[in-house]
Design a protein around this motif. Structure first.
Motif: not given
Length: 311
Positions: A111-112, A114-116, A118
């Motif tokens: 999740l971390d 995918s935020t940094a 994408p």
């Protein structure tokens, strides 16, 4: 001199110390110290002045620093050009994982990521430790989550989780054997162990079976290669009351009423999982994922106040 060694030397000089550089590179300080030492032996010159406050480059070291920065800049530019040509495939991060893994370990880190990043696509493969090592060698995966740390300096590794394993037993048999602290491992000596093939993870298999034997439990014969024991097979074997298998607390699979989990008294078996990647990797998205995994490792199955005892 390899690209990896150049990058390590530049990181040490820029960070002003081995500890800070090791954290930046996601490797251990002893491994980084060995790399720098090998460079000094290769050139026959001292490259760093070491002191209690950190390190500084010697005159020879400053010359190497300038040349290394130039080579790395050109190298990174070449990679960027090729990445632009190959398109989306260059943004795919392939990860190998074992069959049993704490769900929160990877999900939080992904999740971390995918935020940094994408644009990075994730492909996950369920593989044994041995298969993951082979695919790390061949470049088929970029990151593996292994039950043992590979020897040598080709790969970097980081311990990401420790689990003190308990035991799955038929409920009636567990009621007979359970004590106030759980089930003693030696009390399982009349039951068959439902395990896994040694070829899948040789070092972990040898460690585990040595603990079983030291408690008077016969591990039995070898399990067939290429036939991983999935959860349903384990539970079916255990429910008859003549076998046991090992599992972490909070096992992700639902248990039938006929099977129950108990801790092992004294916590004699600890299963460790290592994040492993190619030591020469330059990928920033991979580095970000590794950093996200580099959290205080959980020692599952132990009361919170005792977890610090083994860190």
């Amino acid at each position: 001199m390899e690209i990896r060694a150049m990058r390590a030397f530049v990181a040490v000089v820029e960070a002003g110390g081995l500890s800070a550089a090791a954290r930046r590179l996601h490797i251990s300080q002893p491994a980084l110290s060995q790399t720098v030492g090998a460079l000094e032996r290769e050139f026959g010159e001292q490259l760093l002045i070491r002191s209690s406050t950190g390190v500084q480059a010697t005159e020879t070291g400053l010359t190497l620093l300038a040349e290394a920065r130039a080579v790395l800049a050109r190298y990174d530019q070449a990679l960027a050009v090729m990445a632009a040509r190959t398109g989306e495939s260059s943004a795919t991060l392939r990860i190998g994982i074992p069959l049993e893994l704490p769900a929160e370990l990877l999900s939080r880190a992904l999740l971390d990521l995918s935020t940094a990043y994408p644009a990075t696509r994730i492909k996950v493969r369920h593989l044994s430790t041995a298969a993951q090592v082979e695919q790390l060698h061949s470049g088929e995966i970029e990151l593996g989550l292994l039950r043992e740390r590979p020897p040598g300096q080709e790969f970097d590794a980081m311990l990401v989780v420790e689990e003190r394993l308990g035991v799955l037993l038929a409920a009636e048999r567990a009621a007979e054997l359970a004590g106030p602290e759980g089930i003693r491992l030696e009390s399982l000596n009349e039951l068959a162990w439902v395990g896994f093939p040694r070829s899948g993870s040789p070092a972990w298999y040898d460690e585990l079976t040595a603990v079983l034997r030291s408690h008077g439990v016969d591990p039995g014969g070898q399990f067939a290669d290429g036939q991983p024991l999935i959860a349903e097979v384990k539970l079916a074997s255990v429910s008859a009351g003549r076998a046991f298998t090992l599992a972490p607390p909070g096992w992700s699979q639902p248990l039938p009423d006929s099977v129950t989990w108990f801790p092992l008294a004294g916590h004699p078996i600890v299963r460790r999982t290592w994040a492993v990647w190619n030591a020469g990797s330059h990928r920033r998205d991979l580095g970000h994922l590794i950093a996200a995994l580099d959290q205080p490792r959980s020692l599952r199955g132990v009361p919170e106040e005792r977890a610090d005892d083994v860190k």
